[in-house]
Design an enzyme around this catalytic site. Structure first.
Site, PDB file in Angstrom:
ATOM      1  N   HIS A 266     -62.999 -35.755 -34.278  1.00 49.11           N
ATOM      2  CA  HIS A 266     -63.191 -34.344 -33.948  1.00 49.11           C
ATOM      3  C   HIS A 266     -63.265 -34.173 -32.446  1.00 49.11           C
ATOM      4  O   HIS A 266     -63.833 -35.014 -31.757  1.00 49.11           O
ATOM      5  CB  HIS A 266     -64.472 -33.791 -34.598  1.00 49.11           C
ATOM      6  N   ASP A 317     -62.563 -31.961 -43.409  1.00 45.83           N
ATOM      7  CA  ASP A 317     -61.431 -32.093 -44.322  1.00 45.83           C
ATOM      8  C   ASP A 317     -61.483 -33.330 -45.207  1.00 45.83           C
ATOM      9  O   ASP A 317     -60.767 -33.395 -46.202  1.00 45.83           O
ATOM     10  CB  ASP A 317     -60.119 -32.107 -43.515  1.00 45.83           C
TER      11      ASP A 317
HETATM   12  N1  COA Z   1     -57.510 -41.749 -36.784  1.00 45.44           N
HETATM   13  C1  COA Z   1     -57.294 -42.719 -35.883  1.00 45.44           C
HETATM   14  N2  COA Z   1     -57.511 -42.578 -34.571  1.00 45.44           N
HETATM   15  C2  COA Z   1     -57.964 -41.389 -34.159  1.00 45.44           C
HETATM   16  C3  COA Z   1     -58.222 -40.330 -35.028  1.00 45.44           C
HETATM   17  C4  COA Z   1     -57.973 -40.552 -36.395  1.00 45.44           C
HETATM   18  N3  COA Z   1     -58.184 -39.587 -37.294  1.00 45.44           N
HETATM   19  N4  COA Z   1     -58.672 -39.278 -34.336  1.00 45.44           N
HETATM   20  C5  COA Z   1     -58.708 -39.649 -33.064  1.00 45.44           C
HETATM   21  N5  COA Z   1     -58.271 -40.928 -32.959  1.00 45.44           N
HETATM   22  C6  COA Z   1     -58.151 -41.685 -31.721  1.00 45.44           C
HETATM   23  C7  COA Z   1     -56.873 -41.307 -31.002  1.00 45.44           C
HETATM   24  O1  COA Z   1     -55.779 -42.067 -31.410  1.00 45.44           O
HETATM   25  C8  COA Z   1     -57.281 -41.554 -29.577  1.00 45.44           C
HETATM   26  O2  COA Z   1     -57.272 -42.934 -29.369  1.00 45.44           O
HETATM   27  P1  COA Z   1     -56.763 -43.558 -27.995  1.00 45.44           P
HETATM   28  O3  COA Z   1     -57.732 -43.018 -26.960  1.00 45.44           O
HETATM   29  O4  COA Z   1     -56.834 -45.021 -28.225  1.00 45.44           O
HETATM   30  O5  COA Z   1     -55.386 -43.026 -27.793  1.00 45.44           O
HETATM   31  C9  COA Z   1     -58.736 -41.117 -29.525  1.00 45.44           C
HETATM   32  O6  COA Z   1     -59.215 -41.319 -30.869  1.00 45.44           O
HETATM   33  C10 COA Z   1     -58.913 -39.667 -29.134  1.00 45.44           C
HETATM   34  O7  COA Z   1     -58.167 -38.869 -30.050  1.00 45.44           O
HETATM   35  P2  COA Z   1     -57.431 -37.522 -29.699  1.00 45.44           P
HETATM   36  O8  COA Z   1     -56.336 -37.271 -30.680  1.00 45.44           O
HETATM   37  O9  COA Z   1     -57.079 -37.498 -28.238  1.00 45.44           O
HETATM   38  O10 COA Z   1     -58.596 -36.498 -29.962  1.00 45.44           O
HETATM   39  P3  COA Z   1     -58.465 -34.941 -29.939  1.00 45.44           P
HETATM   40  O11 COA Z   1     -59.784 -34.437 -29.561  1.00 45.44           O
HETATM   41  O12 COA Z   1     -57.293 -34.512 -29.124  1.00 45.44           O
HETATM   42  O13 COA Z   1     -58.119 -34.579 -31.436  1.00 45.44           O
HETATM   43  C11 COA Z   1     -58.385 -34.390 -33.750  1.00 45.44           C
HETATM   44  C12 COA Z   1     -59.074 -34.283 -32.398  1.00 45.44           C
HETATM   45  C13 COA Z   1     -59.306 -33.833 -34.814  1.00 45.44           C
HETATM   46  C14 COA Z   1     -57.094 -33.554 -33.739  1.00 45.44           C
HETATM   47  C15 COA Z   1     -58.061 -35.868 -34.035  1.00 45.44           C
HETATM   48  O14 COA Z   1     -59.273 -36.586 -34.182  1.00 45.44           O
HETATM   49  C16 COA Z   1     -57.185 -36.050 -35.239  1.00 45.44           C
HETATM   50  O15 COA Z   1     -55.963 -35.976 -35.118  1.00 45.44           O
HETATM   51  N6  COA Z   1     -57.776 -36.278 -36.453  1.00 45.44           N
HETATM   52  C17 COA Z   1     -57.003 -36.379 -37.661  1.00 45.44           C
HETATM   53  C18 COA Z   1     -56.598 -35.001 -38.161  1.00 45.44           C
HETATM   54  C19 COA Z   1     -57.765 -34.248 -38.728  1.00 45.44           C
HETATM   55  O16 COA Z   1     -58.550 -34.769 -39.506  1.00 45.44           O
HETATM   56  N7  COA Z   1     -57.846 -32.972 -38.347  1.00 45.44           N
HETATM   57  C20 COA Z   1     -58.892 -32.072 -38.820  1.00 45.44           C
HETATM   58  C21 COA Z   1     -59.842 -31.711 -37.717  1.00 45.44           C
HETATM   59  S1  COA Z   1     -61.231 -30.817 -38.338  1.00 45.44           S
END
Ligand code: COA
Length: 374
Positions: A266, A317
């Site tokens: 998140h 989710d």
């Molecule tokens: N699975 C694996 N790795 C994850 C992850 C996940 N669900 N969520 C974040 N990470 C990792 C990223 O790969 C990144 O790693 P890195 O620094 O080695 O590249 C790090 O954690 C930061 O993630 P990032 O995508 O930059 O975070 P964000 O704040 O931009 O995105 C979300 C937040 C929620 C979009 C992201 O956690 C995600 O894509 N989650 C899965 C989708 C989801 O469940 N969405 C519903 C949100 S309520």
């Protein structure tokens, strides 16, 4: 010439992380505590209901009994989809169409049949908001019935949004405890501070565009798998993994391949999403009751594995997927259900934006070619 970041003396905030874009009284996230207008989500999940939360989000206070009664009456008298709209909805494609794409179109169409769609008075806007909140669930169940070639079922005026959604989806009166669980899901999903879809709704309304356009923008944002679309992806992942025995290695392989595990991580919560904790308990109880306990066990093992391997916690989710699955709701309707609830929060944000507006217009740092000549 000075660049945008020079003018504003800052770096590019990719994804606007940490940017505070507006003030809001609707909901807050402080550490791992989520509140709607000052009430914790745990309190509301246990003691409130969706209709009361709608009032709370729109008015920043709980309703008096007569105010709640009035809201329920207003919802009841607006919940049925108009015959003219249904006729048109039956003509738009449903085959191989994602329900969120259909819902986005259906809400836009609904605006064409709403004589107050362009209203700018508080009364006119409230009337539009009531219609959207009442009918969103009915649109989703209508989609399911139309694509299955079944007749659309009329909602029962005296019943709640949750009861009517389950009734019109399945065509039979839902069990009381399932209605309570579904209603709690609606409470949990109703708002979440400046999430991607609420922000999208505010961006559109900040141009002083109408409510329908703002809501359509929000539905488009919610559809994506990084936002509301994740709940559907969680269930598809669980089905792909198939068994408890395979879960741990499947997740480890996915993480090794740098894949994102849906339902984890998140932007704001770094110590856990309080809604996920409530939903985990609901998932455990409901899956067991329905003889589907293996889905919860698999989810719990995935939860433990993602935490130990990557230090990431589940978000709203992750466990909602198995709750909906146990209720027999088609998997691709999980994200539309999110919209059935989140419409209340979007509308609160749209109203708040109108009441204290300045158009959103950030800058972009130009990184393209310069000084070319043709
Ligand atoms: N699975 C694996 N790795 C994850 C992850 C996940 N669900 N969520 C974040 N990470 C990792 C990223 O790969 C990144 O790693 P890195 O620094 O080695 O590249 C790090 O954690 C930061 O993630 P990032 O995508 O930059 O975070 P964000 O704040 O931009 O995105 C979300 C937040 C929620 C979009 C992201 O956690 C995600 O894509 N989650 C899965 C989708 C989801 O469940 N969405 C519903 C949100 S309520």
């Amino acid at each position: 010439m000075a660049s945008a970041t020079e003018i504003y003396s800052g770096a590019v905030d990719k994804g606007l992380e940490g940017v505070v874009a507006c003030t809001t009284k609707i909901s807050s996230i402080i550490d791992a505590t989520l509140t709607y207008a000052g009430y914790t989500i745990e309190d509301l999940a246990e003691h409130s209901n969706f209709e009361e939360v709608v009032f709370l989000l729109w008015n920043n206070r709980l309703p008096k009994p007569n105010e709640l009664e009035q809201l329920r009456k207003d919802i009841a008298s607006n919940i049925k989809l108009e015959t003219e709209l249904v006729k048109v909805l039956k003509t738009i494609p449903t085959k191989n169409i994602h329900p969120m794409a259909w819902l986005r179109t259906a809400v836009s169409l609904m605006g064409l049949y709403d004589s107050q769609a362009e209203a700018t008075t508080p009364e006119g806007r409230r009337a539009v908001a009531i219609r959207l909140t009442s009918k969103m669930g009915q649109l989703v169940s209508a989609f399911e019935r139309i694509r299955m070639g079944k007749e659309i079922i009329e909602p029962v005026k005296e019943k709640s949004v949750a009861w009517n959604f389950l009734y019109t989806l399945k065509g039979k009166e839902p069990e009381t405890d399932l209605v309570k669980i579904f209603d709690t899901c609606l409470v949990l999903h109703a708002d979440h501070e400046l999430n991607c879809s609420a922000f999208a709704s505010r961006v559109t309304s900040s141009s002083l565009s109408d409510i329908y356009s703002s809501v359509v923008s929000a539905i488009g944002a919610l559809k994506g798998p990084l936002h509301g679309g994740a709940n559907e992806q969680v269930m598809l992942m669980l089905k792909k993994i198939g068994s408890l025995e395979k879960a741990k290695s499947w997740i480890k392989d996915a993480l090794d391949n740098k894949e994102k595990i849906m339902g984890f991580g998140h932007r704001v919560y770094k110590n856990g999403d309080p809604r996920a904790k409530i939903l985990a308990t609901m998932s455990e109880k409901l899956t067991k009751k329905m003889g589907e306990g293996h889905w919860y066990e698999m989810s719990k093992l995935i939860d433990d594995t993602v935490q130990s391997e990557k230090g990431l916690l589940p978000n709203v989710d992750f466990y909602s997927a198995t709750v909906y699955y146990s209720m027999g709701i088609p998997i691709d309707l999980y994200t539309p259900i999110f919209a059935v609830s989140r419409i209340s929060g979007w509308l609160a944000h749209i109203f708040e934006q109108y009441s204290n507006n300045r158009i959103y217009r950030p800058r972009g740092e130009y990184t393209g070619n310069r000084n070319l000549k043709r």
